[in-house]
Enzyme design. Structure first.
Site, PDB file in Angstrom:
ATOM      1  N   HIS A  86     -12.467   2.978  -9.009  1.00  0.00           N
ATOM      2  CA  HIS A  86     -13.927   2.970  -8.905  1.00  0.00           C
ATOM      3  C   HIS A  86     -14.585   2.879 -10.278  1.00  0.00           C
ATOM      4  CE1 HIS A  86     -12.490   4.713  -5.188  1.00  0.00           C
ATOM      5  NE2 HIS A  86     -13.638   4.387  -4.637  1.00  0.00           N
ATOM      6  N   CYS A 117       8.180 -12.773   4.981  1.00  0.00           N
ATOM      7  CA  CYS A 117       6.711 -12.833   4.899  1.00  0.00           C
ATOM      8  C   CYS A 117       6.230 -12.627   3.465  1.00  0.00           C
ATOM      9  CB  CYS A 117       6.076 -11.778   5.794  1.00  0.00           C
ATOM     10  SG  CYS A 117       6.560 -11.896   7.522  1.00  0.00           S
ATOM     11  N   GLU A 149       9.019  16.975  -5.641  1.00  0.00           N
ATOM     12  CA  GLU A 149       8.359  16.251  -4.544  1.00  0.00           C
ATOM     13  C   GLU A 149       9.107  16.559  -3.266  1.00  0.00           C
ATOM     14  OE1 GLU A 149       5.608  14.442  -3.756  1.00  0.00           O
ATOM     15  OE2 GLU A 149       6.584  14.491  -1.798  1.00  0.00           O
ATOM     16  N   ARG A 198      -7.827  12.923   2.540  1.00  0.00           N
ATOM     17  CA  ARG A 198      -8.341  13.314   1.227  1.00  0.00           C
ATOM     18  C   ARG A 198      -8.364  14.843   1.129  1.00  0.00           C
ATOM     19  NH1 ARG A 198     -11.772   9.800   3.910  1.00  0.00           N
ATOM     20  NH2 ARG A 198     -12.347   7.839   2.939  1.00  0.00           N
ATOM     21  N   CYS A 247      12.989 -10.438   2.920  1.00  0.00           N
ATOM     22  CA  CYS A 247      11.711 -10.318   3.639  1.00  0.00           C
ATOM     23  C   CYS A 247      11.003 -11.651   3.526  1.00  0.00           C
ATOM     24  CB  CYS A 247      10.852  -9.210   3.025  1.00  0.00           C
ATOM     25  SG  CYS A 247       9.117  -9.255   3.536  1.00  0.00           S
ATOM     26  N   CYS A 301      13.032  -8.188   8.699  1.00  0.00           N
ATOM     27  CA  CYS A 301      13.808  -7.695   7.551  1.00  0.00           C
ATOM     28  C   CYS A 301      14.341  -6.286   7.739  1.00  0.00           C
ATOM     29  CB  CYS A 301      12.980  -7.786   6.265  1.00  0.00           C
ATOM     30  SG  CYS A 301      11.543  -6.715   6.231  1.00  0.00           S
ATOM     31  N   VAL A 313       8.675  23.314  -2.680  1.00  0.00           N
ATOM     32  CA  VAL A 313       8.448  24.676  -3.175  1.00  0.00           C
ATOM     33  C   VAL A 313       8.092  25.567  -1.987  1.00  0.00           C
ATOM     34  CG1 VAL A 313       6.997  26.115  -4.640  1.00  0.00           C
ATOM     35  CG2 VAL A 313       7.713  23.853  -5.429  1.00  0.00           C
ATOM     36  N   THR A 329      -1.154  10.950   0.174  1.00  0.00           N
ATOM     37  CA  THR A 329      -2.459  10.373  -0.156  1.00  0.00           C
ATOM     38  C   THR A 329      -2.352   9.221  -1.162  1.00  0.00           C
ATOM     39  OG1 THR A 329      -3.399  12.529   0.308  1.00  0.00           O
ATOM     40  CG2 THR A 329      -4.791  10.997  -0.912  1.00  0.00           C
TER      41      THR A 329
END
Lengths: 450, 617
Positions: B162, B522, B144, B427, B520, B562, B285, B153
Site C-alpha cells: 500500500h 498451466c 513456525e 487479519r 505444471c 500436476c 510453542v 495470513t
C-alpha cells in the site's frame, strides 16, 4: 546452439486425437512431428482402464489402454516418433506462412517449424471453485480424472468414504472404480434435473452398485481444514441455486468432482484462433480447419466428446487435411477456402463443424462425406428430428438439406451425422462468412406424432 | 486491498464516536472514573451481561454478547478509553474453542538448545525480523508451527504494498506503511523477487466524491505518502482503457506496489537461514517458563528451548503467545477477507490497482477492496472484510463472492467466469485497530510485533527494522552484540526457466535436464524448480508449500494434472511413500494408502515407460 527442426505437420498432443491425426497425415505423405508433454502417448486413455472404447471404430469393446495401444502400434508401424515430455512454450505465425513453436524437453530448448499445425490438446476438468463449492481448501477434494489417475496409474487410494459431485461420465466411472477398491461411495449429486453422463454409465456404474444419484442437488460446502471431514448437500431450484432449508451434512473424507470439461485452447488463443463460445473450442470447418489458415484442431480440444471413437475420427480428418494443406504449398488454389457458417439452430446446443468450406465441397477430387457432430439442447425423450436447413438465421425456413430422425435425444449424448458432400450444396460458393449458410435445427417429436 | 478495510460487517455508530475519549495514557485516578463511564456505556448497549474492569493497565471485558459482532463492537468501544490495551474475554455464540496446537508428532530436535533470539511465528513479519537480525552475530531461531513459512495470513492476502494513504494519520500503521513501501523495492532486488509499482487509482463515483480531492491530498501529505495526483475522468479512461464508464476521475497514488507475499516470506526466511538463522518448521510453542520477569525457556512440541530474547510475531495467535509470557494486555479479533483470483489471461486487461470506495469518507472504517494486479499479472478481486470468529477459519461463503462481483464492474473486460479460485485470509486485529510494535512492559526479554493486520505486508520491512533494534537492545543486557561478519544481503533466487530467453533456457537445461521437463502445464513449472523448492534451505515438502514457491498447481486447472507428478517428486526427494505426501502438513495427507494392486513402479522404469508409447523414443 538451439536445435531447429522443420517438418510439414506438427501435431500437438499424442492422445487419441493427436495420434489419429499424425497417422492420417503420414498416410497422406506428410512428414509429421508429434509433441507430447507426458512421458507416454495415449493421453487420458492411459488411465481409463474400463472398457467401452472402440465399438464404432473397431467393432469391439476395448479398455482405454488397449485402444491407445492400437493407435500407438499404427503410429509406430508408420515410422512415427513422438517427442515425449516435450512442451510448447510459445507459438507464432511466420511472415512467410507456416508456424514456429518454441519448445523444451529434457534435451533443452528447440524451435520447431511446420507448414501446418494440428491442435490435439484435449481438455481439462472444471474444479470445485469453478462450480462454487465453498469452505476451506482441505486435502481430499479431487477432480474425477485426478482420482482416476491416482487409483489406476499411481495405485494410490484417495480416501475411504466419498461423495461425488456431478454426474459426468468420469465421475460415474469413478463411483464404480472406488467401490471396487473398497471405498464407500455415498452418492452422486447432480445440480441439473437430468444426469450428465451416458445412460450406459448410469446403469453400469451407479445402478449396478446401488449408488444413489440425487438430481437437482448439489454440494454447497466442504468441511474440514486439513482433510475433508464432510460436505453439505442441498437441493437446488430451477436456476441451480441452493434452496434454503434443504441442506444436509454428510460425513466423508473425499469429494470427487465430475462437473464438466473445458477444451484446452491456450495455444489456439495465442495464435489468434477464434473460438466458439458454446463449445469453448476453435470454430472449424468440415476438415477441422480453424479460421487461421494452417491451424487444424481435433478431439476434445474442439468440443468435449463422449466417445473416444469420435475423437479419433476428427483426428483422422484433421490429419489428412493438414497434410493436404502442407503438401499443397503456398499459393496453391486448393488452399483457398470459401467458408459459410453452419450454425446451431433452435433445439441444437451446438454443432461441429461451425463452418462449411464450400470450395472443398465443390471440388469433386477432395469432397468427402462430412461429419456433423451435435447435441440437442434439451432431452427429447419421445423422439426428435434433426434437420439441416439452408439459411443461417435461427428458425430459418430454408430448404431442408438433410434430415435425421432419432428415437430420443439427450444433451449428454452426442450425435453424429455423416452427410454426403453433395447433400450440403448450400448455394453458390461465397467468398467468406457471413453467407447464407445453413443451420441445424432439432425438434422434438411429440408421442402422438410418432 | 486498495484501501484498508477496517470494519465492514459492523457499522460504527457515527463518526464522532471514532474519536478517542482519552488519547493520553490513563493515570490511576482517571482509570476508575473512565471504567465507570465505559461500564455505563456498555450497560446501555448490552445490559448487565458485559462488564469492564481494569487489569494491569488494560481494560478487560467479560460476560456474554449476543453475537460476535457485538463482542467486537464492545471491544472497539473500550478501545476509545485510552488504556494500554483491550482484553476482550466476552463470550459470543459461534466462537469455537481454539487451541494453539502442533500439527504433527512431537520430537526432541530442539530440546535443550539455546538461542539468543527465538522468534515465534514464520509469517512475513517473523521472517523479516529473522532476516534483519542476522545482520548481528546473534544465534536466531524462527519457530513456525506449520510445515512451511507463510502458511496463514502471509499467503492469504492480495500482495499489495500500500501507498499509506488509507491508514489513519498518526497511527503506527501509517508510519510503518510509508516506510515499508520505500523499503520493499530495494529489498526485493536483494532477494531476487519481483516487485511492481502499478500505482493505485481510487476512482470517484460522483462529482461530490471528486470534490474531496483536497482533503485526500491533505491526508496523503500528513501520512507522508510518496506522491499523489488528481486524474480527470478522461485521463483515467485513457490510461485504463477497460475502466467503467461510471467514474468521475480518480485519486492516483503512484507508490502503490505489488509483490508475491508468500514468495517474499520464503525469500526472507531463506536469506535468514543462509545467514545462519535456524528455521524450525512444524515447531509449535506450547508454553513459556519465566523467572523474575524474564522468559527463560519456550516449551515446544520439539522440546524445551532456552532463549535470550523472545519475539512474538505469532499472527492470529499473538495474544495467546503474549499470554504464555503473562503479558496478555491485548486481544485480537479476526476480520476475514476473501479474494478471488482470475485467469492469467486477465493480465493484459488492467494496468493499475483499481478501487471505488462506496462512500468516500476519509474517516470511515468502511472502505473497500477492489481489483488488484498481482505481480504475476493476474487480476485479483477483493478482499471482503467481515468480523468473524476463528483464528484459522478460512471457509469461504457464497455471500462473500456476491460482494466481490461488485468490484468486477470497475473493469469492463473482467467477468466472474474468469475466476480460477477464491480463498480467505484472517487479519489479526487489535481493538485499537493499530499495530503493536514494542518491548513488553512486563517481561524484560519479550518484544511484540502483534496485531499486524493490513497494511502489515507493506509495513513488514520497517517493522522488522524496529523490532530488530529492540531485540539488539534487549540482548545487549546479557551479551555484547556485534555485526555479523560475512552477512549476505542477497539470495540467489532459484531459476525460473519460463522467464528465460530461449538460449538461456537451453543452457539451463543442458546443466540440469530437469528444468526441461514441464510438470505444471498451466504455469509452465519444471521438475527442476519443484526439486529446488523441496531442497531449499527452508524446504517445501507439501503441495501447498510447493505451490507457493513455484506456482505449480496455481493455474487454471488448479492442480488437476500436476498433483500426481508433484506428489511423486516429493516422495522421491523425501523418501516418503507417495500416499503420505500432504497438502499442507500432517493431517492433510492426499491419499490413505495403496490400492489393492499396490503403487505402481517408480517413474523411469523402462517397462513402465514403454508400454504404450509405440515407436516413441
Amino acid at each position: 546452439m538451439i536445435r531447429r527442426l522443420e517438418t510439414d505437420v506438427v501435431v500437438l498432443g499424442a492422445g487419441p486425437a493427436g495420434l489419429a491425426a499424425a497417422c492420417s497425415a503420414m498416410e497422406a505423405g506428410a512428414r509429421v512431428v508429434v509433441v507430447e508433454r507426458e512421458e507416454r502417448t495415449g493421453g487420458i486413455l492411459k488411465q481409463c482402464i474400463h472398457d467401452g472404447f472402440g465399438l464404432l471404430r473397431y467393432g469391439r469393446q476395448l479398455s482405454g489402454p488397449e485402444y491407445a495401444l492400437r493407435d500407438a502400434d499404427r503410429f509406430g508401424s508408420l515410422g512415427g516418433r513422438a517427442m515425449l515430455e516435450a512442451f510448447v512454450t510459445s507459438a507464432s505465425r511466420l511472415e512467410a506462412g507456416g508456424f514456429e513453436l518454441a519448445c523444451v524437453d529434457r534435451g533443452g530448448a528447440f524451435l520447431l517449424r511446420s507448414a501446418a499445425l494440428v491442435l490435439a490438446t484435449g481438455c481439462r476438468e472444471r474444479t470445485d471453485r469453478q462450480v462454487f463449492v465453498h469452505g476451506d481448501r482441505p486435502a481430499g477434494v479431487f477432480t474425477a480424472g485426478l482420482a482416476q489417475y491416482m487409483i489406476n496409474v499411481q495405485g494410490l487410494l484417495p480416501g475411504r468414504r466419498a461423495v461425488i459431485l456431478g454426474s459426468g461420465d468420469i465421475g460415474l466411472i469413478m463411483a464404480r472404480r472406488m467401490t471396487l477398491e473398497g471405498m464407500e461411495v455415498i452418492g452422486a449429486y447432480e445440480a441439473k434435473p437430468e444426469p450428465s453422463g451416458l445412460s450406459r454409465n448410469l446403469r453400469q456404474c451407479l445402478d449396478d452398485y446401488g449408488i444413489p444419484l440425487a438430481l437437482s442437488s448439489t454440494v454447497t460446502a466442504v468441511h474440514g481444514g486439513r482433510r475433508v471431514e464432510g460436505v453439505t448437500t442441498a437441493r437446488v431450484d430451477g436456476a441451480m441455486r441452493p434452496i434454503p432449508g434443504t441442506e444436509r451434512d454428510l460425513s466423508c473424507d473425499t469429494l470427487v468432482l465430475s462437473v464438466g470439461l473445458i477444451p484446452e485452447n491456450e495455444l489456439a488463443k495465442s495464435l489468434g484462433v477464434p473460438l466458439d463460445p458454446r463449445t469453448r473450442g476453435p470454430r472449424v470447418d468440415q476438415n477441422m480447419h480453424t479460421l487461421v489458415d494452417g491451424v487444424f484442431a481435433c478431439g476434445n480440444a474442439v468440443h468435449v466428446n463422449d466417445l473416444a471413437d469420435y475423437v479419433s475420427e476428427s483426428g483422422e480428418r484433421a490429419g489428412s487435411s493438414a497434410a493436404a494443406y502442407a503438401l499443397a504449398g503456398p499459393g496453391s488454389p486448393s488452399r483457398v477456402r470459401r467458408l459459410s457458417p453452419l450454425s446451431a439452430g433452435p433445439g441444437c446446443l451446438y454443432v461441429v463443424p461451425q463452418l462449411l468450406d464450400l470450395a472443398a465441397l465443390a471440388d469433386v477430387a477432395r469432397a468427402d462425406d462430412v461429419c456433423l457432430y451435435f447435441r440437442s439442447s434439451s432431452t427429447m425423450a419421445s423422439g426428435a428430428v434433426a434437420r439441416l436447413a439452408a439459411g443461417d438465421a435461427p428458425g430459418a425456413g430454408g430448404a431442408t438439406l438433410l434430415e435425421r430422425r432419432y428415437r430420443a435425444l439427450r444433451p449428454p449424448e452426442m450425435e453424429r451425422i455423416k452427410a454426403p458432400a453433395g447433400s450440403l450444396a448450400v448455394g453458390p460458393a461465397r467468398p467468406a462468412e457471413p453467407g447464407p449458410g445453413a443451420s441445424l435445427i432439432v425438434e422434438p417429436i411429440e408421442p402422438e406424432d410418432r | 486491498m486498495l484501501v484498508i478495510p477496517r470494519k465492514q460487517a459492523v457499522e460504527s455508530p457515527s463518526s464522532s464516536d471514532e474519536e478517542p475519549i482519552r488519547s493520553e495514557a490513563v493515570s490511576r485516578p482517571d482509570a476508575s472514573r473512565l471504567v465507570g463511564r465505559l461500564g455505563a456505556s456498555l450497560r446501555s448497549r448490552f445490559g448487565d451481561s458485559v462488564e469492564a474492569s481494569v487489569d494491569r493497565g488494560s481494560i478487560r471485558l467479560e460476560g456474554e454478547a449476543p453475537s460476535y459482532d457485538d463482542k467486537v463492537s464492545a471491544g472497539w468501544l473500550a478501545a476509545r478509553y485510552g488504556f494500554k490495551g483491550v482484553v476482550n474475554d466476552i463470550r459470543a455464540p459461534g466462537e469455537a474453542d481454539e487451541r494453539l496446537e502442533p500439527r504433527g508428532a512431537a520430537d526432541s530436535s530442539l530440546d535443550g538448545s539455546y538461542y539468543d533470539v527465538a522468534i515465534v511465528g514464520g509469517g512475513v513479519i517473523g521472517a523479516a525480523i529473522a532476516r534483519e537480525l542476522t545482520r548481528w552475530d546473534l544465534s536466531i531461531l524462527l519457530l513456525e508451527k506449520e510445515s512451511d513459512v507463510a502458511a496463514h495470513t502471509s499467503s492469504r492476502n492480495d500482495g499489495m504494498i500500500h501507498d499509506g494513504f488509507a491508514a489513519k494519520p498518526g497511527s503506527k500503521k501509517a508510519a510503518y506503511n510509508v516506510r515499508g513501501n520505500r523499503l520493499w523495492e530495494p529489498l526485493c532486488r536483494e532477494l531476487g523477487l519481483d516487485f511492481k509499482r502499478p500505482g493505485s487509482l481510487v476512482l470517484f463515483r460522483t462529482a461530490a466524491a471528486a470534490a474531496l480531492y483536497p482533503a485526500m491530498a491533505a491526508r496523503a501529505r500528513r501520512n507522508g505518502v510518496d506522491g499523489w495526483e488528481f486524474w480527470s475522468r478522461a485521463r483515467v479512461a485513457a490510461e485504463e482503457p477497460n475502466v467503467t464508464a461510471d467514474q468521475r476521475g480518480a485519486f492516483f497514488l503512484p507508490s502503490a506496489g505489488v509483490l508475491s507475499p508468500y514468495r517474499a516470506t520464503v525469500a526472507l526466511a531463506e536469506n535468514a537461514a543462509m545467514n545462519g538463522a535456524r528455521v524450525a518448521l512444524g515447531a509449535c510453542v506450547l508454553g513459556m517458563e519465566l523467572d523474575g520477569g524474564s522468559i527463560t525457556a519456550l516449551r515446544t512440541n520439539k522440546g524445551s528451548v532456552r532463549a535470550g530474547v523472545v519475539v512474538n510475531a505469532a499472527g492470529n495467535w499473538a495474544d495467546v503467545v503474549a499470554g504464555m509470557a503473562g503479558d496478555r494486555f491485548f486481544s485480537l479479533h479476526q476480520r476475514r477477507g476473501t479474494d478471488m483470483i482470475l485467469d492469467a489471461e486477465t493480465a493484459s486487461a488492467q494496468r493499475h490497482i483499481l478501487g471505488m470506495p462506496r462512500l468516500l469518507q476519509l474517516h470511515s472504517k468502511t472502505k473497500g477492496g477492489g481489483l488488484v494486479l498481482t505481480v504475476e499479472g493476474n487480476v485479483l478481486v477483493g478482499p471482503t472484510a467481515t468480523e468473524s470468529p476463528g483464528r484459522e477459519d478460512y471457509a469461504t461463503k457464497p455471500e462473500e463472492l456476491d460482494r466481490l462481483t461488485r468490484h468486477l464492474r470497475l473493469n469492463t473486460a473482467l467477468s466472474m467466469a474468469q475466476g480460477i479460485t477464491y480463498f480467505s485470509g484472517v487479519r489479526p486485529c487489535t481493538y485499537e485497530e493499530d499495530f503493536i510494535v514494542e518491548r513488553s512492559e512486563r517481561v524484560t526479554n519479550l518484544v511484540h510485533a502483534a496485531g499486524i493486520q493490513s497494511p502489515g505486508l507493506a509495513s513488514a520491512p520497517a517493522i522488522a527494522q524496529d523490532v530488530a533494534a529492540m531485540v539488539v537492545e534487549a540482548a545487549g543486557r546479557f551479551r555484547r552484540v556485534a555485526p555479523r561478519a560475512g552477512w549476505r544481503a542477497g539470495r540467489a533466487a532459484p531459476p525460473e526457466p519460463r522467464r528465460l530467453g530461449i538460449e538461456a533456457r537451453d543452457a539451463l537445461i543442458a546443466g540440469n535436464p530437469a528444468y526441461g521437463r514441464v510438470v505444471c502445464r498451466c504455469e509452465e513449472v519444471s521438475e527442476g524448480e519443484i526439486v529446488d523448492a523441496i531442497r531449499s534451505i527452508v524446504p517445501a515438502t507439501d503441495l501447498d508449500a510447493i505451490k507457493r514457491r513455484t506456482r505449480a498447481g496455481m493455474g487454471r486447472c488448479h492442480g488437476g494434472f500436476c498433483t500426481p507428478r508433484v506428489m511423486e517428486l516429493v516422495a522421491r526427494e523425501t523418501g516418503l511413500p507417495a500416499w503420505a505426501v500432504t497438502k499442507k502438513g500432517p493431517g492433510s495427507e492426499l491419499c490413505v494408502g495403496p490400492t489393492k494392486a499396490g503403487p505402481r513402479r517408480s517413474r523411469g522404469d523402462a517397462a513402465a515407460r514403454g508400454d504404450a508409447s509405440g515407436g516413441a523414443s
